[in-house]
Write a protein that holds these residues in place. Structure first.
Motif, PDB file in Angstrom:
ATOM      1  N   TYR A   1      -6.724 -11.845  -7.315  1.00  0.00           N
ATOM      2  CA  TYR A   1      -7.568 -10.679  -7.015  1.00  0.00           C
ATOM      3  C   TYR A   1      -6.786  -9.628  -6.231  1.00  0.00           C
ATOM      4  O   TYR A   1      -7.059  -8.429  -6.319  1.00  0.00           O
ATOM      5  CB  TYR A   1      -8.824 -11.096  -6.253  1.00  0.00           C
ATOM      6  CG  TYR A   1      -8.654 -11.271  -4.764  1.00  0.00           C
ATOM      7  CD1 TYR A   1      -8.915 -10.231  -3.890  1.00  0.00           C
ATOM      8  CD2 TYR A   1      -8.214 -12.491  -4.229  1.00  0.00           C
ATOM      9  CE1 TYR A   1      -8.757 -10.383  -2.522  1.00  0.00           C
ATOM     10  CE2 TYR A   1      -8.053 -12.648  -2.871  1.00  0.00           C
ATOM     11  CZ  TYR A   1      -8.328 -11.596  -2.016  1.00  0.00           C
ATOM     12  OH  TYR A   1      -8.153 -11.746  -0.670  1.00  0.00           O
ATOM     13  N   PHE A   2      -5.759 -10.083  -5.451  1.00  0.00           N
ATOM     14  CA  PHE A   2      -4.921  -9.133  -4.717  1.00  0.00           C
ATOM     15  C   PHE A   2      -4.197  -8.195  -5.675  1.00  0.00           C
ATOM     16  O   PHE A   2      -4.105  -6.985  -5.443  1.00  0.00           O
ATOM     17  CB  PHE A   2      -3.897  -9.892  -3.865  1.00  0.00           C
ATOM     18  CG  PHE A   2      -2.774  -9.036  -3.345  1.00  0.00           C
ATOM     19  CD1 PHE A   2      -2.979  -8.145  -2.292  1.00  0.00           C
ATOM     20  CD2 PHE A   2      -1.510  -9.084  -3.918  1.00  0.00           C
ATOM     21  CE1 PHE A   2      -1.962  -7.349  -1.822  1.00  0.00           C
ATOM     22  CE2 PHE A   2      -0.480  -8.288  -3.450  1.00  0.00           C
ATOM     23  CZ  PHE A   2      -0.705  -7.424  -2.402  1.00  0.00           C
ATOM     24  N   VAL A   3      -3.693  -8.727  -6.786  1.00  0.00           N
ATOM     25  CA  VAL A   3      -2.983  -7.903  -7.776  1.00  0.00           C
ATOM     26  C   VAL A   3      -3.942  -6.909  -8.405  1.00  0.00           C
ATOM     27  O   VAL A   3      -3.602  -5.738  -8.619  1.00  0.00           O
ATOM     28  CB  VAL A   3      -2.332  -8.801  -8.848  1.00  0.00           C
ATOM     29  CG1 VAL A   3      -1.677  -7.946  -9.940  1.00  0.00           C
ATOM     30  CG2 VAL A   3      -1.295  -9.720  -8.219  1.00  0.00           C
ATOM     31  N   ARG A   4      -5.150  -7.341  -8.702  1.00  0.00           N
ATOM     32  CA  ARG A   4      -6.140  -6.421  -9.299  1.00  0.00           C
ATOM     33  C   ARG A   4      -6.531  -5.336  -8.302  1.00  0.00           C
ATOM     34  O   ARG A   4      -6.767  -4.174  -8.681  1.00  0.00           O
ATOM     35  CB  ARG A   4      -7.360  -7.213  -9.775  1.00  0.00           C
ATOM     36  CG  ARG A   4      -7.023  -8.264 -10.826  1.00  0.00           C
ATOM     37  CD  ARG A   4      -8.255  -8.786 -11.552  1.00  0.00           C
ATOM     38  NE  ARG A   4      -9.203  -9.481 -10.685  1.00  0.00           N
ATOM     39  CZ  ARG A   4      -9.123 -10.746 -10.304  1.00  0.00           C
ATOM     40  NH1 ARG A   4      -8.104 -11.496 -10.720  1.00  0.00           N
ATOM     41  NH2 ARG A   4     -10.048 -11.295  -9.533  1.00  0.00           N
ATOM     42  N   GLN A   5      -6.594  -5.688  -7.033  1.00  0.00           N
ATOM     43  CA  GLN A   5      -6.850  -4.662  -6.017  1.00  0.00           C
ATOM     44  C   GLN A   5      -5.714  -3.650  -5.962  1.00  0.00           C
ATOM     45  O   GLN A   5      -5.948  -2.456  -5.744  1.00  0.00           O
ATOM     46  CB  GLN A   5      -7.039  -5.316  -4.655  1.00  0.00           C
ATOM     47  CG  GLN A   5      -8.395  -5.955  -4.445  1.00  0.00           C
ATOM     48  CD  GLN A   5      -8.554  -6.491  -3.030  1.00  0.00           C
ATOM     49  OE1 GLN A   5      -7.663  -7.132  -2.484  1.00  0.00           O
ATOM     50  NE2 GLN A   5      -9.701  -6.222  -2.432  1.00  0.00           N
ATOM     51  N   GLN A   6      -4.495  -4.116  -6.156  1.00  0.00           N
ATOM     52  CA  GLN A   6      -3.357  -3.199  -6.157  1.00  0.00           C
ATOM     53  C   GLN A   6      -3.471  -2.186  -7.291  1.00  0.00           C
ATOM     54  O   GLN A   6      -3.063  -1.032  -7.143  1.00  0.00           O
ATOM     55  CB  GLN A   6      -2.038  -3.975  -6.267  1.00  0.00           C
ATOM     56  CG  GLN A   6      -1.692  -4.836  -5.047  1.00  0.00           C
ATOM     57  CD  GLN A   6      -1.643  -4.042  -3.759  1.00  0.00           C
ATOM     58  OE1 GLN A   6      -2.662  -3.825  -3.099  1.00  0.00           O
ATOM     59  NE2 GLN A   6      -0.455  -3.603  -3.389  1.00  0.00           N
ATOM     60  N   TYR A   7      -4.044  -2.613  -8.425  1.00  0.00           N
ATOM     61  CA  TYR A   7      -4.257  -1.656  -9.516  1.00  0.00           C
ATOM     62  C   TYR A   7      -5.184  -0.532  -9.070  1.00  0.00           C
ATOM     63  O   TYR A   7      -4.940   0.645  -9.354  1.00  0.00           O
ATOM     64  CB  TYR A   7      -4.832  -2.360 -10.742  1.00  0.00           C
ATOM     65  CG  TYR A   7      -5.093  -1.409 -11.891  1.00  0.00           C
ATOM     66  CD1 TYR A   7      -4.028  -0.899 -12.632  1.00  0.00           C
ATOM     67  CD2 TYR A   7      -6.380  -0.979 -12.207  1.00  0.00           C
ATOM     68  CE1 TYR A   7      -4.244  -0.002 -13.665  1.00  0.00           C
ATOM     69  CE2 TYR A   7      -6.601  -0.090 -13.238  1.00  0.00           C
ATOM     70  CZ  TYR A   7      -5.529   0.406 -13.957  1.00  0.00           C
ATOM     71  OH  TYR A   7      -5.740   1.306 -14.970  1.00  0.00           O
ATOM     72  N   ILE A   8      -6.234  -0.891  -8.371  1.00  0.00           N
ATOM     73  CA  ILE A   8      -7.169   0.133  -7.882  1.00  0.00           C
ATOM     74  C   ILE A   8      -6.457   1.065  -6.897  1.00  0.00           C
ATOM     75  O   ILE A   8      -6.653   2.291  -6.928  1.00  0.00           O
ATOM     76  CB  ILE A   8      -8.385  -0.531  -7.220  1.00  0.00           C
ATOM     77  CG1 ILE A   8      -9.133  -1.390  -8.232  1.00  0.00           C
ATOM     78  CG2 ILE A   8      -9.320   0.532  -6.634  1.00  0.00           C
ATOM     79  CD1 ILE A   8     -10.282  -2.198  -7.638  1.00  0.00           C
ATOM     80  N   LYS A   9      -5.627   0.498  -6.032  1.00  0.00           N
ATOM     81  CA  LYS A   9      -4.902   1.324  -5.063  1.00  0.00           C
ATOM     82  C   LYS A   9      -3.912   2.248  -5.759  1.00  0.00           C
ATOM     83  O   LYS A   9      -3.717   3.398  -5.335  1.00  0.00           O
ATOM     84  CB  LYS A   9      -4.188   0.431  -4.051  1.00  0.00           C
ATOM     85  CG  LYS A   9      -5.144  -0.317  -3.123  1.00  0.00           C
ATOM     86  CD  LYS A   9      -4.406  -1.257  -2.184  1.00  0.00           C
ATOM     87  CE  LYS A   9      -5.371  -2.032  -1.308  1.00  0.00           C
ATOM     88  NZ  LYS A   9      -4.663  -2.979  -0.397  1.00  0.00           N
TER      89      LYS A   9
ATOM     90  N   ASP B   1       0.830  -1.210   0.000  1.00  0.00           N
ATOM     91  CA  ASP B   1       0.000   0.000   0.000  1.00  0.00           C
ATOM     92  C   ASP B   1       0.862   1.257   0.000  1.00  0.00           C
ATOM     93  O   ASP B   1       0.548   2.246  -0.679  1.00  0.00           O
ATOM     94  CB  ASP B   1      -0.927  -0.005   1.213  1.00  0.00           C
ATOM     95  CG  ASP B   1      -2.006  -1.071   1.117  1.00  0.00           C
ATOM     96  OD1 ASP B   1      -2.133  -1.691   0.048  1.00  0.00           O
ATOM     97  OD2 ASP B   1      -2.714  -1.295   2.124  1.00  0.00           O
ATOM     98  N   SER B   2       1.942   1.228   0.775  1.00  0.00           N
ATOM     99  CA  SER B   2       2.834   2.387   0.824  1.00  0.00           C
ATOM    100  C   SER B   2       3.535   2.599  -0.518  1.00  0.00           C
ATOM    101  O   SER B   2       3.671   3.732  -0.989  1.00  0.00           O
ATOM    102  CB  SER B   2       3.867   2.207   1.941  1.00  0.00           C
ATOM    103  OG  SER B   2       4.755   3.301   1.983  1.00  0.00           O
ATOM    104  N   ALA B   3       3.956   1.505  -1.145  1.00  0.00           N
ATOM    105  CA  ALA B   3       4.650   1.616  -2.434  1.00  0.00           C
ATOM    106  C   ALA B   3       3.728   2.154  -3.523  1.00  0.00           C
ATOM    107  O   ALA B   3       4.185   2.874  -4.427  1.00  0.00           O
ATOM    108  CB  ALA B   3       5.213   0.252  -2.829  1.00  0.00           C
ATOM    109  N   CYS B   4       2.441   1.831  -3.454  1.00  0.00           N
ATOM    110  CA  CYS B   4       1.492   2.357  -4.445  1.00  0.00           C
ATOM    111  C   CYS B   4       1.511   3.880  -4.477  1.00  0.00           C
ATOM    112  O   CYS B   4       1.347   4.497  -5.541  1.00  0.00           O
ATOM    113  CB  CYS B   4       0.079   1.871  -4.124  1.00  0.00           C
ATOM    114  SG  CYS B   4      -0.218   0.122  -4.458  1.00  0.00           S
ATOM    115  N   GLY B   5       1.726   4.479  -3.322  1.00  0.00           N
ATOM    116  CA  GLY B   5       1.708   5.936  -3.232  1.00  0.00           C
ATOM    117  C   GLY B   5       2.840   6.628  -3.951  1.00  0.00           C
ATOM    118  O   GLY B   5       2.822   7.851  -4.126  1.00  0.00           O
ATOM    119  N   ALA B   6       3.862   5.869  -4.381  1.00  0.00           N
ATOM    120  CA  ALA B   6       5.026   6.479  -5.044  1.00  0.00           C
ATOM    121  C   ALA B   6       4.872   6.561  -6.555  1.00  0.00           C
ATOM    122  O   ALA B   6       5.709   7.184  -7.229  1.00  0.00           O
ATOM    123  CB  ALA B   6       6.286   5.685  -4.705  1.00  0.00           C
TER     124      ALA B   6
END
Length: 366
Positions: A276-284, A239-244
């Motif tokens: 589904y976790f990877v697809r959720q990461q796309y949304i994040k 989640d933190s890495a998504c923010g970069a």
């Protein structure tokens, strides 16, 4: 000053010890020109060279007993002095400036290699501040070696330099920073599942790392690291890495449009993930891009919106639920015409929570 001299020479060891512990704070309140050699020598003399180093290394590092840092104890006084000296060193350096660093450097070396890990931990957490105060030349000459030393220390000591790695590297020259790219990567590669906090500390600094290195290094090292951490098995790291990602796209877009396009394609690949976790990461990631001031909304709409809306048909309800929350949080930033079909699908979803979220979002926008 007279009061300080009087207390430093008081007949009571309790008074002398207390004054010594407050000496660094006292120096920090003075103008630099009022810090005499006598006062400075007294401060430097707080830490004595370890004459029992070999024996102590054989027995392992000792620790300061809990609660001993703030009170006089004849059995731990030398340890207490070391701790107080380490804690106040950045303030003393700020007062004296780089010109008198040579006087403090021997003290600094004793603190860096101190037998007490509580002292080393304080030094590790303050190394970036010393670099900021001393400047590029002194930092590269005198602080890089302790930086590497702390990286190989116990975990609670190592945490200080890892947590403030971007701030420390920001003090160094661009050419020197490039040499630390492998250090960043190795910090993540060598951390085990139980040591996931080191990966989290790196993930929290990814935005800063995108600004510290050349565009080429950012693409070749920092970008792959971002994607690795987004896929981390510990969710808070991902989640933190998504923010970069917004900062990464902005950095590459400044000079390398083709590389920026490659990163966009890699981001969209998350939407196609089997898990589904990877697809959720796309949304994040999309959430982070929409919240970022680094990415223009038009770029988002052009590159990422259509794949995002396709997830309204996802078989996993948690993916659709996260999509509904994302749309609700960014209703005002997205073109309503492109959202209309997706909203109609989510409005009749079989999961009541999704329907409620979309209904609430449409009510707020009307």
């Amino acid at each position: 000053m007279r009061i300080q001299d009087m207390l430093s020479n008081d007949a009571s060891k309790w008074v002398r010890a207390s004054m010594l512990q407050k000496l660094g704070r006292f120096i920090a309140t003075l103008p630099a020109e009022h810090v005499t050699d006598e006062i400075l020598s007294r401060y430097i003399g707080m830490v004595k060279p370890d004459t029992r180093k070999d024996d102590q290394n054989a027995k392992g590092h000792q620790e300061i007993p809990q609660g001993s840092q703030g009170a006089f104890n004849p059995h731990t006084q030398i340890h207490t002095n070391d701790y107080h000296c380490a804690f106040t060193l950045p303030a003393v350096v700020q007062t004296l400036g780089p010109k008198r660093w040579e006087r403090l450097f021997p003290l600094f070396k004793l603190l860096v290699r101190n037998e007490q890990r509580a002292v080393r931990r304080v030094m590790s957490h303050s190394l970036h501040e010393l670099g900021r105060l001393l400047g590029e030349e002194i930092a590269e000459r005198d602080l890089c070696s302790p930086f590497h030393l702390f990286l190989g220390d116990l975990d609670d000591v190592k945490m200080g330099v890892v947590k403030n790695m971007a701030a420390f590297l920001g003090v160094l020259s661009p050419s020197t920073r490039e040499k630390y790219l492998n250090v960043i990567k190795e910090t993540c590669d060598t951390s085990t599942y139980s040591n996931w906090r080191f990966r989290l500390l790196i993930a929290n600094q990814l935005k800063d790392f995108t600004r510290l290195f050349s565009s080429c290094s950012t693409f070749n090292v920092i970008a792959p690291l971002c994607f690795d951490l987004i896929n981390d098995e510990v969710h808070v790291v991902g989640d933190s890495a998504c923010g970069a990602m917004g900062a990464l796209l902005k950095r590459l877009g400044e000079t390398e449009k083709m590389r920026q396009e490659q990163i966009c394609c890699q981001i969209v690949e998350f939407q196609k993930g089997e898990s589904y976790f990877v697809r959720q990461q796309y949304i994040k990631i999309c959430n982070a891009l929409l919240d970022s001031a680094d990415v223009d909304v038009n770029i988002f709409v052009d590159k990422f919106l259509e794949p995002l809306l396709e997830l309204a048909k996802d078989e996993v309800s948690n993916v659709r639920l996260l999509l509904a929350k994302s749309l609700k949080g960014h209703f005002d930033k997205l073109p309503l015409e492109q959202l209309r079909t997706t909203l109609e699908e989510l409005r009749v979803d079989r999961v009541a929570d999704i329907v409620n979220i979309i209904t609430s979002a449409e009510g707020q926008s009307s």
